[in-house]
Design a protein around this motif. Structure first.
Motif, short mmCIF file in Angstrom:
data_model
loop_
_atom_site.label_atom_id
_atom_site.label_comp_id
_atom_site.label_asym_id
_atom_site.label_seq_id
_atom_site.Cartn_x
_atom_site.Cartn_y
_atom_site.Cartn_z
N PRO A 139 0.83 -1.20 0.00
CA PRO A 139 0.00 0.00 0.00
C PRO A 139 0.87 1.25 0.00
N GLY A 140 0.40 2.30 -0.64
CA GLY A 140 1.16 3.54 -0.71
C GLY A 140 0.28 4.74 -0.45
N ARG A 141 0.90 5.82 0.00
CA ARG A 141 0.13 7.03 0.32
C ARG A 141 -0.38 7.73 -0.94
N TYR A 142 0.35 7.57 -2.05
CA TYR A 142 -0.04 8.22 -3.30
C TYR A 142 -0.61 7.24 -4.32
N ALA A 143 -0.22 5.97 -4.19
CA ALA A 143 -0.73 4.92 -5.08
C ALA A 143 -0.38 3.56 -4.49
N PRO A 144 -1.26 2.58 -4.64
CA PRO A 144 -0.88 1.22 -4.25
C PRO A 144 0.16 0.69 -5.23
N GLY A 145 1.00 -0.24 -4.75
CA GLY A 145 2.11 -0.71 -5.57
C GLY A 145 2.08 -2.20 -5.81
N THR A 146 3.24 -2.76 -6.07
CA THR A 146 3.40 -4.18 -6.40
C THR A 146 2.77 -5.07 -5.33
N LYS A 147 2.08 -6.12 -5.79
CA LYS A 147 1.38 -7.10 -4.95
C LYS A 147 0.13 -6.53 -4.29
N THR A 148 -0.40 -5.41 -4.83
CA THR A 148 -1.69 -4.87 -4.36
C THR A 148 -2.54 -4.55 -5.59
N GLU A 149 -3.74 -4.07 -5.34
CA GLU A 149 -4.64 -3.67 -6.41
C GLU A 149 -5.23 -2.31 -6.07
#
Length: 359
Positions: A169-179
């Motif tokens: 999970p990311g504050r600006y966008a979710p990343g690798t291994k997420t949706e």
């Protein structure tokens, strides 16, 4: 004479600070110092240092800052607040400044500086061992930007490319291994990036976030370290749909040399590159696929990610150091690539992209 190389993804400052590697030293000395350390799986197996970059004529790199924020309950490593992550990226910046003070590295933020660095590396009267490594500063994952206003501060110290996301999970966008899609802050950040003409690096975005970012962002776009999903069918690699969109945008895609991103058989911390016979040539399969889709060699290049939390235990077995990227000259020629194609892959595609983006 060996060709000049531009590598568009190296985590140099992370290695210097979090792995405590003195990258000014010869590689054998760094490995020797780590011989009895076991805190990380790649101890004593690093492939990157400044002398080896010179040895490989890798005279320009895109070098990262990296400070991930991990939410409560996440198993991923990272900082527990944006302020801590920002502080880490500022420590990483301080390391790059120290390398500049030593004459080891030279920051590149515009076309004039880019051309000056190329002129230095084309000057045969100066030994490569005496030349500085030019670096373009990139932020891998935007979590460390406490809020969008911090982007301006980062631009002023030389930041020129940004990944919105990294792993998880990311504050600006979710990343690798997420949706999932970009966050509201992510869209706001893209708007500010456009005003500053910062390069959007699509690496690590989710499929939904990728399409959303390319629909929304009108500035320059590249994919610094990404392979092909046809051969490694997971969300971390590029689908044909994504490759087509990147080609349409005039993007360049840098191949990464982590074995799990090269060959679907490889399992982190389990597999052995030698037993599976994963060699440098495997990357050419990924390049071939993109070149066939594009009808030319203008959209593939090197973004090695070497020493991005792995070493020789997770690299092609015929690569001992980053300088072995020079082996692609012979590998590509044997696969039928022309002299012009090889020059494109080694540096010309990135240089053409930067000249266009920074014009």
């Amino acid at each position: 004479m060996r060709r000049f190389i531009l590598d568009a993804h190296l985590d140099l400052s992370m290695n210097a600070l979090e792995w405590n590697r003195d990258l000014t030293l010869p590689l054998k000395d760094i490995r020797q110092r780590e011989m009895n350390m076991s805190d990380k799986p790649d101890r004593g197996k690093g492939t990157v240092c400044l002398p080896e970059l010179r040895n490989g004529r890798i005279g320009i790199v895109v070098a990262t800052q990296l400070g991930r924020v991990t939410p409560y309950g996440s198993a991923l490593s990272g900082w527990h607040s944006p302020q801590q992550a920002w502080a880490m990226t500022q420590a990483q910046l301080a390391w790059y400044r120290e390398m500049e003070a030593l004459g080891e590295m030279t920051q590149i933020t515009n076309l004039e500086q880019l051309e000056a660095q190329l002129k230095l590396w084309n000057d045969e009267s100066i030994p490569d061992t005496d030349k500085s490594i030019g670096y373009i500063l990139s932020l891998e994952g935007a979590d460390s930007l406490v809020d969008v206003s911090y982007l301006q501060r980062a631009y002023e110290y030389g930041l020129r490319a940004v990944n919105l996301s990294h792993f998880g999970p990311g504050r600006y966008a979710p990343g690798t291994k997420t949706e999932g899609p970009l966050t509201a802050m992510g869209l706001e950040l893209l708007r500010e990036m456009g005003k500053l003409n910062i390069i959007l690096d699509t690496t690590h975005l989710t499929d939904q976030g990728f399409d959303q970012a390319l629909d929304f962002y009108e500035g320059p776009v590249w994919s610094s370290h990404h392979n092909v999903r046809k051969f490694v069918p997971n969300q971390r690699q590029l689908s044909d749909h994504q490759i087509k969109r990147l080609i349409e945008r005039g993007a360049v895609i840098g191949a990464m040399f982590d074995c799990w991103a090269m060959d679907i058989r490889f399992i982190d911390m389990v597999s052995d590159p030698w037993q599976l016979d994963i060699k440098l040539e495997k990357i050419v399969d990924h390049w071939d696929h993109i070149c066939q889709m594009a009808g030319n060699s203008h959209h593939v290049a090197i973004g090695s990610d070497l020493d991005g939390i792995f070493g020789t235990e997770q690299s092609p077995w015929d690569l001992n150091s980053v300088a072995d990227l020079q082996k692609f000259d012979e590998i590509l020629a044997k696969r039928g690539y022309s002299d012009t194609d090889i020059a494109n892959i080694f540096s010309e595609n990135w240089l053409r992209f930067l000249r266009r983006a920074w014009a």
